[in-house]
Each structure stands twice: as C-alpha cells, then as structure tokens.
Design an enzyme around this catalytic site. Sequence first.
Site, mmCIF file in Angstrom:
data_model
loop_
_atom_site.group_PDB
_atom_site.id
_atom_site.type_symbol
_atom_site.label_atom_id
_atom_site.label_comp_id
_atom_site.label_asym_id
_atom_site.label_seq_id
_atom_site.Cartn_x
_atom_site.Cartn_y
_atom_site.Cartn_z
ATOM 1 N N HIS A 435 0.818 -1.211 0.000
ATOM 2 C CA HIS A 435 0.000 0.000 0.000
ATOM 3 C C HIS A 435 0.856 1.267 0.000
ATOM 4 C CE1 HIS A 435 -3.676 1.998 -0.005
ATOM 5 N NE2 HIS A 435 -4.146 1.753 1.200
ATOM 6 N N ASP A 439 -2.207 2.326 -4.534
ATOM 7 C CA ASP A 439 -3.426 2.775 -3.867
ATOM 8 C C ASP A 439 -4.531 1.736 -4.033
ATOM 9 O OD1 ASP A 439 -2.277 5.172 -3.064
ATOM 10 O OD2 ASP A 439 -2.822 6.182 -4.939
#
Length: 464
Positions: A435, A439
């Site tokens: 992450h 995204d």
Amino acid sequence: MAIEIKVPAAGESITSANIAKWYKGNGETVKKGDKLVSLETDKVSNELEAEADGVLTITVGEGEEVGIGTVIGSLETNGDEPAPAPKVEAPKKEAEPGAAVDIVVPAAGESITSANVAQWRKKDGEFVEKGEILVTLETDKVSNELESPIAGILKVQVPEGEEVNIGTVIATVQPGSASAATPDAKPTPEPAEKKAAPAPAPKETAATSRPKPLSVVSTPPAKESGPSEVKEGRTTRRKMSMLRRKIATHLVNAQHTAAILTTFNEVDMTAIMGLRKQVQEDFVKKHGVKLGFMSFFVKAVTQALKDVPSINGRIEGNEVVENHFYDIGVAIGTEKGLIVPVLRDCDQKSFATVEQDILDYAEKGRSGNISMEDLTGGVFTISNGGVYGSLLSTPILNPPQSGILGMHTIQQRPIAVNGKVEIRPMMYLALSYDHRLVDGKEAVTFLIRIKDALENPHRMLLEL
C-alpha cells in the site's frame, strides 16, 4: 608497483559481493587480460581481469562476502616477490603426496554464505572410492552432494545437522586402501552443545583434489532426523532446515518492510473450463502439453500489469523503480518447502510455452535441479493454494515485489446470472499489494482486469 584489485560497484543498490572463484593461484604470475576472479552478487555475476602483467597476491579467499570497494588482492607489476603471507591463500597447485585431502564446503553463489550438513553418506573411518558420494549439503534454496576426490579413509569433522560457513573443512580423506579402514566404522559423531562447529577455512587443496563445485542433484531430500533430533517426553525437538529458516525470515521481513493490504474478488471459470474442454485434444497434439489454468492466469496478470503499471514496480529507499518487463513468479510446493521459479518475458510467450515452462520448473523443483537463476528477478508472483483445497487466503508479498495474486479452489456455487440463479464453477481471487506504492483504487482495478480477462478469454487472446 602494486595494483589493488577491488570489488567494483554493481549498481542497483548492491552493497556487497561474494568471492565465487579465483582463477589464478596466490603468488602466480599472470598476464594482462587474464581472468583473475569471479564475483557474485544477489543479482548478477561478473569477472575481473588483470590490468597488467604481474604476480598475484590474494587477500580474500573464495566463499567470503565483502563490501563494494574492498581490496581482495593485488598485482605486483615490477616482478618482485609479492607481499608477505596473505590473510587467506588461494588453492595450491598440487597436494603433497600421501597428504590428506580436505573436503571443503565450496562457494554456491548468489550470496549464499553457509550450508547445512544434511546427511553423511559414508561413515567416519570408512574406506571410500574416488567419485563416491560422501555428503549431502543443504543451502537455503537447494540440496547438493560432494564426491570424494580420491580413494582413501574418510575422517568426518562436522556431524550431521550442523550449519557451517562456505570454505569450512567438514572432513578429510586420507589416501589409503580398504584394509586400513576402521573395523565396524562408527556413525558420524553427534553434535555436542558445547562443541562449536569448525571455524571457516577458506584454504583448500589443489584444484585437482578439491571436491566438485556445488551442483544440485536429483536425489531425495535428506530426512530431518538423526543426530540433530532430540526427544523430550511427549515432544521432539529438531533444527529447522535452512530452507525453512530462509522462508521464515523472508516472510517476517515482508511483514516488517511493506504495508501489506489484501483485496478480494471472485471469477466465474465457466468460459475457461469450456474453452479447455473444446481445444484440449488439439492443443496436446500440437504442443505436447496440456492447456492448464495457470497459463490463463499468467497471461491475465501480464495484461493487468500493462494496464496498471504501478503494481509492476518496487520501492528502493526514497525512489520508485518501475519495471518494463513481465517476469512472473509461480509458487510451486516441494517436499522441502515453497519455491518460486520465474517465467521470463511472459508478454512474449504463447500459452503453450508458458505451460511447458511450468512443467519444466515443477520437475526441476521435485528433483532438486532448480538453479539460483531460476528463482530470481520476478516482478510479480502467483500462488495457487487451490491445489491444496484452500478456499480463501491472504498471500504474503515476495519482496521487493509490490503484488501477489492468490488463486483458490474452484467450487460449484449458486450465483445470479441475468436475473436467474445458476450453479457456476467459481474461484475466489486475492490480491495482496504494497500500500506504500499501490493505492486501493489501482489494486481493485488490477484485480478486476484479471477477472475480466479470465471470464472473457477470447478478449485476452486479443490483448483487449
């Protein structure tokens, strides 16, 4: 004048290299352009040549890992005698007649610095013939065997279950006949808690009497039992294999160095199963391999990486490295643990080539013939827990990659199709991603691209 021989910079944030092999001996006269030494990093191998005529002095022996810029030797170009005794000697030209020959753990490349003495095939004090297999060694990736360089009496110095550094002398073979063997040769000694393993000994015997370089062999893996196993009441304690320790460290590091998040979806396998059934016979006749599910997933992932390039990258410090190639790792379970061989340039391969590559890797993994090169350099990984019956899981990243796709078992489930309930072969998909770089929107888009490609395989064939 002495010319220093240094480990050169290798780029890509590489900070160290392994001295894999010296081609010339300590004190030997070399010519300009002669190959001196082979260096290996965790990504590439390269060789250094002599910059001038001179006498070679070696200061770092084979098997040692050193930092970039380290002086590993020198060339005395004025013809004088080289500097006094170096720290570590390279292999001598010949062993003295009648002298015992050391059995040394040789360099294995790819920054491997140690090996585990998995199984002695011959007993301490036993007579061995030249070429007979003496011992099985295990590194954190593969198993290897060493053969006896001469006929003689084996003297074991390091017992089974011990982990030793590259260059360690684990036994010797004393030239002699079978009559000199110890009657009722005893099994190899058991490790004592207070007795440390022999210190690394990069010094080796002559090239003609050294054991063969480590090579992966096709023998069954040694059992994790014997001297290193201790029964304690209702429990048994044994050392972890090097491969299992490597896997454990790798997975923990992945959790600590990346912000792993997983997103899920499901795919209707009806179209792929129908296509396979329709063309399977002709496919096998033409290509000699079956059309499996994995080639569809590899091609779907390749297309998704093109559509969502951020997942085809990695973080290095404060920089993002974006890959423009499609080398996909496919996780394969073996008796020793999980390995992830890499299918190269999947965007350029046909379904048949992908299937053949997977079969070849599976066979190499089972037989132990997998090489280091086979396991490195992937940009994305596919893991198929479905072959073991897994319904749903959250796969862990394979650093430094930023994504991994988990496949699962196919189940007949009721789903709504055009307002009607139908029973369809469904598979859950799981995408774990870093992450920090990817995204949520990109991850979901990536997974939907894979789902769409699998449910419409004719579009995948056209790269739509």
